[in-house]
Design a protein around this motif. Structure first.
Motif, PDB file in Angstrom:
ATOM      1  N   GLN A  27       0.823  -1.385   0.128  1.00 51.35           N
ATOM      2  CA  GLN A  27       0.009  -0.674   0.453  1.00 51.35           C
ATOM      3  C   GLN A  27       1.544   1.241  -0.437  1.00 51.35           C
ATOM      4  OE1 GLN A  27      -1.799  -1.158   3.420  1.00 51.35           O
ATOM      5  NE2 GLN A  27      -3.108  -2.452   2.591  1.00 51.35           N
ATOM      6  N   ALA A  28       2.115   0.880   0.183  1.00 53.27           N
ATOM      7  CA  ALA A  28       2.752   2.504   0.746  1.00 53.27           C
ATOM      8  C   ALA A  28       3.394   3.146  -1.417  1.00 53.27           C
ATOM      9  CB  ALA A  28       4.295   1.856   0.698  1.00 53.27           C
ATOM     10  N   GLU A  29       3.734   4.485  -1.069  1.00 53.96           N
ATOM     11  CA  GLU A  29       3.280   4.743  -1.916  1.00 53.96           C
ATOM     12  C   GLU A  29       5.059   5.633  -2.288  1.00 53.96           C
ATOM     13  OE1 GLU A  29       1.373   9.473  -2.202  1.00 53.96           O
ATOM     14  OE2 GLU A  29      -0.105   7.433  -2.310  1.00 53.96           O
ATOM     15  N   LYS A  30       5.777   5.203  -0.906  1.00 53.55           N
ATOM     16  CA  LYS A  30       7.365   5.101  -1.077  1.00 53.55           C
ATOM     17  C   LYS A  30       7.894   3.988   0.161  1.00 53.55           C
ATOM     18  CE  LYS A  30       9.255   8.841   1.339  1.00 53.55           C
ATOM     19  NZ  LYS A  30       9.662  10.033   1.385  1.00 53.55           N
ATOM     20  N   PRO A  31       9.105   3.988  -0.616  1.00 50.12           N
ATOM     21  CA  PRO A  31       9.872   2.840  -0.011  1.00 50.12           C
ATOM     22  C   PRO A  31       9.983   3.816   1.937  1.00 50.12           C
ATOM     23  CG  PRO A  31      11.533   3.079  -1.606  1.00 50.12           C
ATOM     24  CD  PRO A  31      10.151   4.900  -2.261  1.00 50.12           C
ATOM     25  N   LYS A  32       9.252   2.365   2.259  1.00 47.07           N
ATOM     26  CA  LYS A  32       9.442   2.716   3.620  1.00 47.07           C
ATOM     27  C   LYS A  32      10.218   2.000   4.732  1.00 47.07           C
ATOM     28  CE  LYS A  32       4.168   2.206   4.385  1.00 47.07           C
ATOM     29  NZ  LYS A  32       2.842   2.699   5.539  1.00 47.07           N
ATOM     30  N   ASP A  33      10.949   2.719   5.389  1.00 49.99           N
ATOM     31  CA  ASP A  33      11.446   2.865   7.119  1.00 49.99           C
ATOM     32  C   ASP A  33      10.952   1.808   7.812  1.00 49.99           C
ATOM     33  OD1 ASP A  33      10.351   3.926   9.464  1.00 49.99           O
ATOM     34  OD2 ASP A  33      11.795   5.819   8.490  1.00 49.99           O
ATOM     35  N   LEU A  65      10.954 -10.617  -3.496  1.00 53.64           N
ATOM     36  CA  LEU A  65       9.415 -10.404  -2.495  1.00 53.64           C
ATOM     37  C   LEU A  65      10.043  -8.687  -2.584  1.00 53.64           C
ATOM     38  CD1 LEU A  65       8.228 -13.195  -1.580  1.00 53.64           C
ATOM     39  CD2 LEU A  65       7.673 -12.160  -3.815  1.00 53.64           C
ATOM     40  N   VAL A  66      10.374  -8.440  -1.885  1.00 56.95           N
ATOM     41  CA  VAL A  66      11.403  -7.357  -0.972  1.00 56.95           C
ATOM     42  C   VAL A  66      12.430  -7.052  -1.728  1.00 56.95           C
ATOM     43  CG1 VAL A  66      11.204  -5.826   1.033  1.00 56.95           C
ATOM     44  CG2 VAL A  66       9.125  -7.659   0.440  1.00 56.95           C
ATOM     45  N   LYS A  67      12.684  -5.062  -2.314  1.00 51.60           N
ATOM     46  CA  LYS A  67      13.772  -4.606  -2.502  1.00 51.60           C
ATOM     47  C   LYS A  67      14.367  -4.062  -1.525  1.00 51.60           C
ATOM     48  CE  LYS A  67      16.729  -3.066  -6.493  1.00 51.60           C
ATOM     49  NZ  LYS A  67      15.902  -2.649  -7.638  1.00 51.60           N
ATOM     50  N   GLN A  68      15.891  -4.080  -0.843  1.00 51.06           N
ATOM     51  CA  GLN A  68      16.255  -2.688   0.155  1.00 51.06           C
ATOM     52  C   GLN A  68      15.869  -1.706  -0.401  1.00 51.06           C
ATOM     53  OE1 GLN A  68      18.952  -4.515   2.176  1.00 51.06           O
ATOM     54  NE2 GLN A  68      18.673  -4.247   4.265  1.00 51.06           N
ATOM     55  N   GLU A  81       8.911  -4.264  -5.639  1.00 52.60           N
ATOM     56  CA  GLU A  81       8.928  -3.993  -7.019  1.00 52.60           C
ATOM     57  C   GLU A  81       8.088  -4.256  -7.915  1.00 52.60           C
ATOM     58  OE1 GLU A  81      12.914  -2.692  -8.664  1.00 52.60           O
ATOM     59  OE2 GLU A  81      13.248  -4.473  -8.730  1.00 52.60           O
ATOM     60  N   HIS A  82       6.762  -3.797  -8.220  1.00 56.13           N
ATOM     61  CA  HIS A  82       6.240  -4.280  -8.785  1.00 56.13           C
ATOM     62  C   HIS A  82       6.597  -3.698 -10.774  1.00 56.13           C
ATOM     63  CE1 HIS A  82       3.147  -4.028  -6.136  1.00 56.13           C
ATOM     64  NE2 HIS A  82       3.244  -3.001  -5.669  1.00 56.13           N
ATOM     65  N   GLU A  83       7.520  -3.243 -10.825  1.00 54.75           N
ATOM     66  CA  GLU A  83       8.274  -3.133 -12.040  1.00 54.75           C
ATOM     67  C   GLU A  83       9.980  -2.277 -11.896  1.00 54.75           C
ATOM     68  OE1 GLU A  83       6.956  -0.324 -16.265  1.00 54.75           O
ATOM     69  OE2 GLU A  83       6.094   0.039 -14.336  1.00 54.75           O
ATOM     70  N   GLY A  94      13.922  14.921   0.870  1.00 51.43           N
ATOM     71  CA  GLY A  94      13.552  14.089   0.630  1.00 51.43           C
ATOM     72  C   GLY A  94      12.730  13.442  -0.013  1.00 51.43           C
ATOM     73  N   ARG A  95      12.372  14.306  -0.717  1.00 51.59           N
ATOM     74  CA  ARG A  95      11.022  13.902  -1.471  1.00 51.59           C
ATOM     75  C   ARG A  95      11.616  12.460  -2.229  1.00 51.59           C
ATOM     76  NH1 ARG A  95       8.889  17.720  -6.447  1.00 51.59           N
ATOM     77  NH2 ARG A  95       7.772  16.136  -7.884  1.00 51.59           N
ATOM     78  N   VAL A  96      10.968  11.447  -2.699  1.00 53.15           N
ATOM     79  CA  VAL A  96      11.311  10.629  -3.571  1.00 53.15           C
ATOM     80  C   VAL A  96      10.093   9.795  -4.545  1.00 53.15           C
ATOM     81  CG1 VAL A  96      12.067   8.035  -3.867  1.00 53.15           C
ATOM     82  CG2 VAL A  96      12.172   9.308  -1.380  1.00 53.15           C
ATOM     83  N   GLN A  97      11.033  10.448  -5.671  1.00 52.94           N
ATOM     84  CA  GLN A  97      10.738   9.864  -6.900  1.00 52.94           C
ATOM     85  C   GLN A  97      11.173   8.215  -7.677  1.00 52.94           C
ATOM     86  OE1 GLN A  97      10.665  14.420  -7.956  1.00 52.94           O
ATOM     87  NE2 GLN A  97       9.316  13.842  -9.609  1.00 52.94           N
ATOM     88  N   PRO A  98       9.779   8.151  -8.352  1.00 56.38           N
ATOM     89  CA  PRO A  98      10.388   6.404  -8.742  1.00 56.38           C
ATOM     90  C   PRO A  98      10.825   6.913 -10.065  1.00 56.38           C
ATOM     91  CG  PRO A  98       7.948   6.238  -8.229  1.00 56.38           C
ATOM     92  CD  PRO A  98       8.527   7.779  -7.716  1.00 56.38           C
ATOM     93  N   ILE A  99      11.078   5.888 -11.183  1.00 58.56           N
ATOM     94  CA  ILE A  99      11.483   6.792 -12.578  1.00 58.56           C
ATOM     95  C   ILE A  99      11.809   5.496 -13.207  1.00 58.56           C
ATOM     96  CG2 ILE A  99      12.880   8.839 -12.424  1.00 58.56           C
ATOM     97  CD1 ILE A  99      15.747   7.525 -12.898  1.00 58.56           C
ATOM     98  N   HIS A 100      11.409   5.435 -14.424  1.00 62.57           N
ATOM     99  CA  HIS A 100      11.488   4.057 -14.819  1.00 62.57           C
ATOM    100  C   HIS A 100      11.919   4.283 -16.662  1.00 62.57           C
ATOM    101  CE1 HIS A 100       8.382   2.417 -12.582  1.00 62.57           C
ATOM    102  NE2 HIS A 100       7.642   3.700 -12.248  1.00 62.57           N
ATOM    103  N   GLU A 101      13.024   5.176 -16.294  1.00 60.64           N
ATOM    104  CA  GLU A 101      13.916   4.827 -17.623  1.00 60.64           C
ATOM    105  C   GLU A 101      14.086   3.935 -17.577  1.00 60.64           C
ATOM    106  OE1 GLU A 101      12.680   8.155 -16.723  1.00 60.64           O
ATOM    107  OE2 GLU A 101      12.228   9.138 -18.026  1.00 60.64           O
TER     108      GLU A 101
END
Ligand SMILES: [Zn+2]
Ligand SMILES: [Zn+2]
Length: 135
Positions: A27-33, A65-68, A81-83, A94-101
């Motif tokens: 359910q997380a939008e960004k990686p959780k600690d 199943l989970v990525k650190q 990691e769905h993709e 501290g903003r985190v954005q995923p990039i799929h390039e």
């Protein structure tokens, strides 16, 4: 995502803690600690202690199943990691954005033939300033 199927596909028993950790990360939008995961997992009874959650995370990372991820905060974060993707991490806010390039021009099959090294995974995060911090 069918969490139970995911766990079964790795021959993992469906322990409550594993299922909760997966649900929390799913359910997380960004990686959780770990603190965030612990809080998410323990929103309902029974509660799990930090050692159990750590052990569960280790197991889930081990079977991929989970990525650190390491955002240079002195702690790890975890995500499902769905993709395949990488992250842009703003060093100011501290903003985190995923990039799929497409991430790398290095072909991992070439590494195998040239270095006799079989790559199973790679980590790549980009550090800099986000658009808000730039302006
Ligand atoms: Zn920023
Ligand atoms: Zn990559």
């Amino acid at each position: 995502m069918d969490i139970k199927k995911k766990l079964e596909s790795k021959n993992l028993r469906l322990t409550k803690c594993r299922v909760r950790v997966m649900e929390c990360l799913n359910q997380a939008e960004k990686p959780k600690d770990v603190a965030e995961i612990l809080a998410g997992v323990n929103r309902k009874e029974p509660n799990f202690d930090q050692a159990t959650v750590y052990r569960t995370l280790d197991t889930l990372v081990e079977v991929n199943l989970v990525k650190q991820v390491d955002f240079r905060e002195g702690k790890y974060r975890y995500e499902i990691e769905h993709e395949h993707h990488h992250h842009l991490v703003c060093t100011k806010c501290g903003r985190v954005q995923p990039i799929h390039e497409a991430c790398l021009s290095i072909d991992e099959r070439k590494i195998l033939s040239k270095y006799k090294f079989r790559v199973s995974d790679h980590h790549l995060e980009f550090f800099g300033l986000c658009d808000k911090c730039l302006s």
